[in-house]
Each structure stands twice: as C-alpha cells, then as structure tokens.
Scaffold this motif. Structure first.
Motif, PDB file in Angstrom:
ATOM      1  N   MET A   1       0.850  -1.206   0.000  1.00  0.00           N
ATOM      2  CA  MET A   1       0.000   0.000   0.000  1.00  0.00           C
ATOM      3  C   MET A   1       0.879   1.247   0.000  1.00  0.00           C
ATOM      4  N   LYS A   2       0.573   2.165  -0.923  1.00  0.00           N
ATOM      5  CA  LYS A   2       1.373   3.376  -1.028  1.00  0.00           C
ATOM      6  C   LYS A   2       0.968   4.401   0.029  1.00  0.00           C
ATOM      7  N   LEU A   3       1.939   5.282   0.325  1.00  0.00           N
ATOM      8  CA  LEU A   3       1.699   6.333   1.314  1.00  0.00           C
ATOM      9  C   LEU A   3       0.887   7.465   0.703  1.00  0.00           C
ATOM     10  N   SER A   4       0.286   8.251   1.574  1.00  0.00           N
ATOM     11  CA  SER A   4      -0.383   9.487   1.155  1.00  0.00           C
ATOM     12  C   SER A   4       0.278  10.657   1.869  1.00  0.00           C
ATOM     13  N   ASP A   5       0.067  11.841   1.335  1.00  0.00           N
ATOM     14  CA  ASP A   5       0.624  13.037   1.979  1.00  0.00           C
ATOM     15  C   ASP A   5       0.106  13.162   3.411  1.00  0.00           C
ATOM     16  N   ALA A   6      -1.174  12.863   3.592  1.00  0.00           N
ATOM     17  CA  ALA A   6      -1.775  12.984   4.930  1.00  0.00           C
ATOM     18  C   ALA A   6      -1.149  12.000   5.901  1.00  0.00           C
ATOM     19  N   TYR A  18      10.755   3.985  13.429  1.00  0.00           N
ATOM     20  CA  TYR A  18       9.950   3.019  12.685  1.00  0.00           C
ATOM     21  C   TYR A  18       9.826   3.484  11.231  1.00  0.00           C
ATOM     22  N   LYS A  19       9.398   2.572  10.351  1.00  0.00           N
ATOM     23  CA  LYS A  19       9.354   2.841   8.924  1.00  0.00           C
ATOM     24  C   LYS A  19       7.935   2.717   8.388  1.00  0.00           C
ATOM     25  N   LEU A  20       7.630   3.554   7.378  1.00  0.00           N
ATOM     26  CA  LEU A  20       6.373   3.477   6.633  1.00  0.00           C
ATOM     27  C   LEU A  20       6.745   3.304   5.164  1.00  0.00           C
ATOM     28  N   ALA A  21       6.381   2.166   4.572  1.00  0.00           N
ATOM     29  CA  ALA A  21       6.791   1.857   3.200  1.00  0.00           C
ATOM     30  C   ALA A  21       5.888   2.532   2.185  1.00  0.00           C
ATOM     31  N   ASP A  22       6.475   2.883   1.026  1.00  0.00           N
ATOM     32  CA  ASP A  22       5.718   3.479  -0.068  1.00  0.00           C
ATOM     33  C   ASP A  22       5.732   2.591  -1.311  1.00  0.00           C
ATOM     34  N   GLY A  23       6.663   1.636  -1.380  1.00  0.00           N
ATOM     35  CA  GLY A  23       6.734   0.753  -2.524  1.00  0.00           C
ATOM     36  C   GLY A  23       8.004   0.945  -3.325  1.00  0.00           C
ATOM     37  N   ASP A  24       8.388  -0.106  -4.061  1.00  0.00           N
ATOM     38  CA  ASP A  24       9.610  -0.079  -4.890  1.00  0.00           C
ATOM     39  C   ASP A  24      10.846   0.243  -4.057  1.00  0.00           C
ATOM     40  N   GLY A  25      10.845  -0.216  -2.810  1.00  0.00           N
ATOM     41  CA  GLY A  25      12.018  -0.062  -1.956  1.00  0.00           C
ATOM     42  C   GLY A  25      12.074   1.234  -1.176  1.00  0.00           C
ATOM     43  N   MET A  26      11.143   2.158  -1.443  1.00  0.00           N
ATOM     44  CA  MET A  26      11.192   3.458  -0.751  1.00  0.00           C
ATOM     45  C   MET A  26      10.345   3.429   0.515  1.00  0.00           C
ATOM     46  N   TYR A  27      10.835   4.076   1.547  1.00  0.00           N
ATOM     47  CA  TYR A  27      10.088   4.198   2.793  1.00  0.00           C
ATOM     48  C   TYR A  27      10.504   5.489   3.487  1.00  0.00           C
ATOM     49  N   ILE A  28       9.707   5.878   4.472  1.00  0.00           N
ATOM     50  CA  ILE A  28      10.059   7.035   5.294  1.00  0.00           C
ATOM     51  C   ILE A  28      10.324   6.524   6.701  1.00  0.00           C
ATOM     52  N   GLU A  29      11.425   6.960   7.287  1.00  0.00           N
ATOM     53  CA  GLU A  29      11.801   6.530   8.630  1.00  0.00           C
ATOM     54  C   GLU A  29      11.513   7.672   9.599  1.00  0.00           C
ATOM     55  N   VAL A  30      10.674   7.376  10.590  1.00  0.00           N
ATOM     56  CA  VAL A  30      10.283   8.380  11.578  1.00  0.00           C
ATOM     57  C   VAL A  30      11.125   8.165  12.834  1.00  0.00           C
ATOM     58  N   MET A  31      11.844   9.213  13.245  1.00  0.00           N
ATOM     59  CA  MET A  31      12.759   9.128  14.377  1.00  0.00           C
ATOM     60  C   MET A  31      12.087   9.592  15.667  1.00  0.00           C
ATOM     61  N   GLY A  54      16.344  12.370   1.136  1.00  0.00           N
ATOM     62  CA  GLY A  54      16.012  13.699   1.625  1.00  0.00           C
ATOM     63  C   GLY A  54      15.248  13.655   2.927  1.00  0.00           C
ATOM     64  N   VAL A  55      14.949  14.833   3.437  1.00  0.00           N
ATOM     65  CA  VAL A  55      14.265  14.973   4.732  1.00  0.00           C
ATOM     66  C   VAL A  55      12.897  15.608   4.504  1.00  0.00           C
ATOM     67  N   TYR A  56      11.871  15.020   5.096  1.00  0.00           N
ATOM     68  CA  TYR A  56      10.517  15.568   5.039  1.00  0.00           C
ATOM     69  C   TYR A  56      10.389  16.673   6.094  1.00  0.00           C
ATOM     70  N   PRO A  57       9.733  17.796   5.845  1.00  0.00           N
ATOM     71  CA  PRO A  57       8.903  18.128   4.689  1.00  0.00           C
ATOM     72  C   PRO A  57       9.647  18.868   3.574  1.00  0.00           C
ATOM     73  N   GLU A  58      10.980  19.149   3.765  1.00  0.00           N
ATOM     74  CA  GLU A  58      11.712  19.837   2.709  1.00  0.00           C
ATOM     75  C   GLU A  58      11.606  19.066   1.395  1.00  0.00           C
ATOM     76  N   VAL A  59      11.676  17.741   1.495  1.00  0.00           N
ATOM     77  CA  VAL A  59      11.467  16.881   0.331  1.00  0.00           C
ATOM     78  C   VAL A  59      10.099  16.234   0.490  1.00  0.00           C
ATOM     79  N   SER A  60       9.167  16.591  -0.387  1.00  0.00           N
ATOM     80  CA  SER A  60       7.795  16.081  -0.297  1.00  0.00           C
ATOM     81  C   SER A  60       7.727  14.627  -0.759  1.00  0.00           C
ATOM     82  N   LEU A  61       6.556  14.027  -0.577  1.00  0.00           N
ATOM     83  CA  LEU A  61       6.338  12.659  -1.045  1.00  0.00           C
ATOM     84  C   LEU A  61       6.550  12.563  -2.554  1.00  0.00           C
TER      85      LEU A  61
END
Length: 404
Positions: A1-6, A18-31, A54-61
């Motif tokens: 399941m892909k991530l949403s901006d929300a 922890y990590k939230l996956a977006d697919g194709d190997g990409m994920y966001i790691e929340v510290m 990159g770092v969110y939110p400077e780099v968007s989804l």
C-alpha cells in the motif's frame, strides 16, 4: 500500500524509530525526535544498500518518488546511485574550491608573506567589493573575457577609472595563479586594459614644483601640534611611505649613526629598508624625542599614547594649510622622485640609488635579492643633498650647507 501526503504528515514519533513503506524499496523513517527521512533500499552487485532521498517536509512525497525513480533508472543502467551521489558531492566540493572567489582568496593568502597586512587587506577588499559580486561564484575555468569586461565596465560607469584598472590587474593575477595551479587554461583578463578608459593621472595629488617651496615654509610655520609639524618635515626629508613614518618606533632609529632601519613587516614588499638620515632629519627626530622619547612610538597617538598616531594626521594637517586636493602624504614621494631624477646628473646620483631609497620593487629578477645596505654611502650623500636642496627651496636662495 502506497503512502499518502496525509499519512506522512500525521506520522507521530515513537520511542524507537519506525518505517512506513511506499513501494519499490522506498520508505520514510520516523525518528523519536520527530525527524522524518526518506530512504531507498536497493540491491547492487549482490549487496543490499540504502540511499538517502532527503528529509521531510523539505522533500515532499512527490519529490521523494521522483528521486527514487531516478535512482532505479541508474541501477537499471548498471550504475550504483549511492556511488553516483558521492561522486556528485565530490565534484561539487571541487567546483566550490575552484570558484573565482575561492581561488582569489587562496592567491591572496599565498602572497601574504610578500605583502604588508595593510596591502593584503586592501587587495582583498577591492576584490570583495568589485569582483566577487559578479564573478565570485563562477567556476574560474568557465569565466569568459566578456564577463571580466562587464565587471570592470560596471566600475567604470561609477567614474572609478583607477579602481577599474586596479581590479582588472588583480583579476589577471588571480587567473595567472589559477593557470599555475591547474585550475584553468587561459587568462580571460589578458591584455584587456586596452579596452578600458584611461584615467587622468593625478600622481597622488602632488603640487606643482613652483608651489613646493611655499609648502615647505607652510609646514615649518604650521600652527598645530609640534608633533604634526615634525611628521610633515620628516615626510619631506625622508620621503618614506606615510604608514612607515607614522608607525615608526624609537628602537628603529639610531641618531648617533644617523640611520633609521624600518623592519620588513612594515614595508610594502616585506623587506627591511634603511633610511640614511640627513643632519636636518636627525635634528627633527631629536626635537620629537623631547616630546616622546619615553614612548615606544616616535609619534604617539594623542588619545592612546601606547599606539601610533593615525595615518590621517597628514591629510588633516595639509587640509588645514589649504592643500586639500593639491597634496597628499604620497605626494612627498612623488616630488622627491621627480626632483632627484631631474638633478641626478648635476648631483652625481645613479638612478638605482634613487630607486633603492624609494624602496621601489626591483623588476629585474637578477637583482631581486635586495640588500637594504646596498649603495649606502651613495644614498647617505644623496639624502644630505636632498635635505640641503629643501633648505634652498624654503629660503628661495642659496644657503650654507649644514654639517654633521
């Protein structure tokens, strides 16, 4: 399941990352701190690797996905995106080190041992004000002649023709240094001086020779501080540079030997300079000693006697005597150079003697190893002839020579 901006925005920090996956190997790691980092997990040459996106939110989804897709294209073409990113960083560092400003600052530092602190600061300030704003960030190897010309033309438009020529000379020196250090292949400022307007030469505002005798008499009759009178008299008698005289210390001066040895650190070209003192110059120094002999400096600062007087003291005094725009401290050197050269045959003076006493830079490489005592006897004779000549100019007639 892909991530949403929300979902990315609402992801809250926890006690552990922890990590939230977006697919194709990409994920966001929340510290735990709340920071959120985009990552790409991929395999290259049989090894699992991670790539920072990159770092969110400077780099968007959306931006993170574009970076992921670009990285996957590199992998498909046989390139490791991690290594490609490191290579790009290295190239960026090299480019940053090879901008005109970076090379110019390096050139200034490289010349520091040959210059006084004042000359170094002036050179750097000229580049900072008039060159760096236009070409400072440009890779030095990519700067064209038209860019350099536009830089100096902008200075010309201000009417600062002397500064335009000076900036061009310094830019040319920077390019020559860059060529020598393999940062560029040519000098775009070479022979560009022909494209500049020629300034009207004022020769540092030296008064006409016909007015020099009056200036000497006005100095002797100056109604200000006696110390200022002594400075002006010694400017005429020794024709040293303003800073060299105003910053003079008693330890440099041997009145019994009638010699003043200026240390290298105060000389423009970082070489010690010996000034033979005429009888008249010794007399002025002895008068000054009555007021400041217990101080470090010959001419102490009025507000802080532990420091030397200000260089501006000469211009202020000349202004009070009515010579604003007509004479400067450097004008004494110009006048001495002109009159000594005019009288060199009559007085039996060799041109080298004059140039050595003016502490001019030796342009002949074979004689670059300057000996501060060179031609000392000839210079001693010349300095006495000069002082006697000034006495004649002041008197307006022949006068009896003073003897030691």
């Amino acid at each position: 399941m892909k991530l949403s901006d929300a979902a990315v925005k609402k992801a809250k920090p926890e006690a552990k990352p922890y990590k939230l996956a977006d697919g194709d190997g990409m994920y966001i790691e929340v510290m735990p701190s709340g920071s959120k980092y985009w990552r790409l997990k991929y395999r290259y040459a049989g090894k699992e690797k991670r790539l920072a996106l990159g770092v969110y939110p400077e780099v968007s989804l959306k931006d993170a996905r574009e970076r992921r897709d670009a990285a996957r294209k590199l992998i498909a073409n046989g390139t490791d995106p991690g290594e490609a990113k490191q290579a790009q960083k290295r190239e960026g560092k090299i480019a940053a080190a090879n901008t005109f400003e970076a090379v110019a600052r390096e050139w200034v530092e490289n010349r520091s041992n040959d210059w006084t602190a004042g000359h170094k600061a002036l050179t750097l300030r000229t580049l900072e004000q008039d060159a760096f704003p236009s070409i400072g960030r440009r890779p030095i190897a990519e700067i064209s002649s038209s860019e350099v010309l536009a830089t100096v033309r902008a200075i010309e438009k201000r009417g600062a023709l002397e500064i335009a020529g000076r900036v061009l000379q310094r830019c040319s020196a920077v390019f020559r240094y860059a060529i020598a250090t393999d940062r560029c292949k040519n000098n775009p400022a070479f022979k560009m001086s022909e494209a500049l307007k020629s300034p009207t030469r004022s020769h540092y505002n030296t008064i006409e020779k016909g007015g020099f005798p009056k200036l000497l008499r006005d100095i002797d009759g100056y109604q200000g501080s006696p110390m200022t009178t002594y400075i002006l008299q010694l400017m005429a008698l020794t024709f040293t540079r303003t800073g060299e005289l105003v910053n003079a210390e008693w330890k440099e001066i041997d009145l019994d030997r009638a010699e003043w040895l200026i240390p290298a650190e105060r000389m423009k070209m970082r070489r010690p300079h010996l000034v033979p003192l005429s009888v008249q110059a010794v007399a002025v120094f002895r008068e000054a000693a009555k007021l400041s002999g217990d101080r470090v400096h010959v001419f102490p600062n009025r507000n802080d006697p532990s420091q030397p007087a200000s260089n501006a003291i000469i211009l202020r005094a000349l202004g009070r005597m009515g010579y604003t725009g007509k004479m400067t401290g450097h004008g004494f050197r110009s006048a001495a150079s002109t009159m000594l050269n005019e009288n060199k045959s009559k007085w039996g003076i060799h041109r080298d003697t004059i140039e050595l006493q003016l502490a001019h830079v030796e342009k002949n490489a074979s004689r670059a190893a300057y000996n501060f005592a060179e031609y000392l006897d000839e210079r001693r004779t010349m300095m006495q002839q000069w002082a006697d000549h000034l006495d004649k100019l002041k008197a307006g007639a022949e006068v009896v020579k003073l003897r030691a």
